[in-house]
Write an enzyme that holds these catalytic residues in place. Sequence first.
Site, PDB file in Angstrom:
ATOM      1  N   LYS A   9      20.317   5.487 -22.637  1.00  0.00           N
ATOM      2  CA  LYS A   9      21.671   5.816 -22.209  1.00  0.00           C
ATOM      3  C   LYS A   9      21.640   6.559 -20.877  1.00  0.00           C
ATOM      4  O   LYS A   9      20.570   6.916 -20.387  1.00  0.00           O
ATOM      5  CB  LYS A   9      22.390   6.601 -23.297  1.00  0.00           C
ATOM      6  CG  LYS A   9      22.170   6.044 -24.699  1.00  0.00           C
ATOM      7  CD  LYS A   9      22.679   4.617 -24.936  1.00  0.00           C
ATOM      8  CE  LYS A   9      22.260   4.149 -26.318  1.00  0.00           C
ATOM      9  NZ  LYS A   9      23.055   3.048 -26.849  1.00  0.00           N
TER      10      LYS A   9
HETATM   11  C1  LIG Z   1      23.185   3.063 -28.443  1.00  0.00           C
HETATM   12  C2  LIG Z   1      24.512   2.721 -28.988  1.00  0.00           C
HETATM   13  C3  LIG Z   1      24.985   3.287 -30.187  1.00  0.00           C
HETATM   14  C4  LIG Z   1      24.130   4.152 -31.067  1.00  0.00           C
HETATM   15  O1  LIG Z   1      23.600   5.263 -30.443  1.00  0.00           O
HETATM   16  P1  LIG Z   1      22.246   5.932 -31.053  1.00  0.00           P
HETATM   17  O2  LIG Z   1      22.144   7.203 -30.317  1.00  0.00           O
HETATM   18  O3  LIG Z   1      21.134   4.995 -30.770  1.00  0.00           O
HETATM   19  O4  LIG Z   1      22.475   6.124 -32.512  1.00  0.00           O
HETATM   20  C5  LIG Z   1      26.264   2.987 -30.595  1.00  0.00           C
HETATM   21  N1  LIG Z   1      27.046   2.154 -29.897  1.00  0.00           N
HETATM   22  C6  LIG Z   1      26.631   1.558 -28.759  1.00  0.00           C
HETATM   23  C7  LIG Z   1      27.565   0.663 -28.008  1.00  0.00           C
HETATM   24  C8  LIG Z   1      25.347   1.809 -28.273  1.00  0.00           C
HETATM   25  O5  LIG Z   1      24.927   1.210 -27.151  1.00  0.00           O
END
Ligand SMILES: *Cc1c(COP(=O)(O)O)cnc(C)c1O
Length: 423
Positions: free
Chosen positions: A205
């Site tokens: 992210k």
């Molecule tokens: C990465 C992601 C998640 C989940 O996040 P985590 O921190 O990996 O649990 C949820 N929604 C979207 C669109 C994502 O890209």
Amino acid sequence: MRTIALHGGTPIRSEKFPPYYPGANLMGKEEAEASAGIALSQSPFRYYGVDMKYKVRQFEDMFTEVSAARFSLAVTSGTAALMVSLKALRIGYGDKVAVPACTFIATAAVVIAAGAVPVFVDVDESLNMDPLDLHTKLSEDDEIRAVIAVHILGYPCDMDGIMKVACHYQVPVIEDVAQSCGTTYKGRFCGTIGDIGAFSFQMNKLITCGEGGAVVTNDPDIFERAVRYHDHGGFRDKERYGIDSECVFAFAGQNYRMSEFAGAVMVEQLKKLETIISRMRAHHDRIVNGLAQALPGLTLRKLYDPAGAAGCSVAVVLDSAALASTFIKALNAENINAMPLYDARPLYHNEIFQQRKSVEKNGFPFCYPFKHPLDYSNVLCPRAEHLAPRMVFIPITSVIPDHEIEPIIEGIISVYHAIHTGK
Ligand SMILES: *Cc1c(COP(=O)(O)O)cnc(C)c1O
């Protein structure tokens, strides 16, 4: 015209793209010192310790300021943020939640973990949720009790359209901002437009502490339920928020509390968010403008607010799935990263939904006697079906140097020409 690498030419870039870790790519001594400070303080828990640094609290205060939301709560992951959001809205068994047809599996899977079931909504040309299809789904099915709008890879959803429809049907909106922290829509921080916003700070992210997340909201009742759900039903630090907590009673919660190590790293990463976004945005705009000028016939992913994209991806739409897969191969041969989004198909094709695979016994939560029965085998979101296999994403990170952007643009243009002319 140059011979493209797929046809035996020399790749336009001699080196591979840096891996797509926009926040982690800029990790360094600030994060190292901050996490060492927690170890040395012997106080890794956010609520008490021997020599408190209150880093999670500091991060929340900074995030509240950056997002201009009224309240922020740090949690352990993006999935935790979505779970806390669903529970703060009291979503559970017997409820349906509208999710977009094209998103990461977590968006729909967390709905099932919460005891509810997802209903898939078609996408528009932005590859995010289509407000018109949301209108159709809500008008056909009054068992939909919440909407999760996902801002995929730095492009905001049509939030005006989505909020208008959701308000009309009085259904709350969760924004899944996992991939788009720092994206804005008409000047507002994505995540603060709906009723509650869920962020992820996982490795891929835009800012990261490895695993982490946050929710933001302006609503004190929603916020109090979020805090309580994330902390075993309790509500510490009430005075910090000035909330009169009599209005919401306690309930059985969970533990999604962020650790001070994660909080300390997130404070440093959040300080870098502006740098990360401004670099990516500049690259994104140069690439998009360069392509639009050189290739007037090219279809780019629709961007609802050109000033607001986080800039972490550029996406183009090819005429066919076959052309898209050749385009990807040819770009990768030039050392320009390119990929489809999630198997190049809508999420409901996944066997988890086709076969309603939850971990629970007796078909829970799909077994609820809904008025409007669920049938994922008949789900059809025509635009998602048509767009997903033809959409190609080029990820942009914070560490691509400026002088590498021109060759990337040239590479994309020459590959586009070559695969269309066969030369
Ligand atoms: C990465 C992601 C998640 C989940 O996040 P985590 O921190 O990996 O649990 C949820 N929604 C979207 C669109 C994502 O890209």
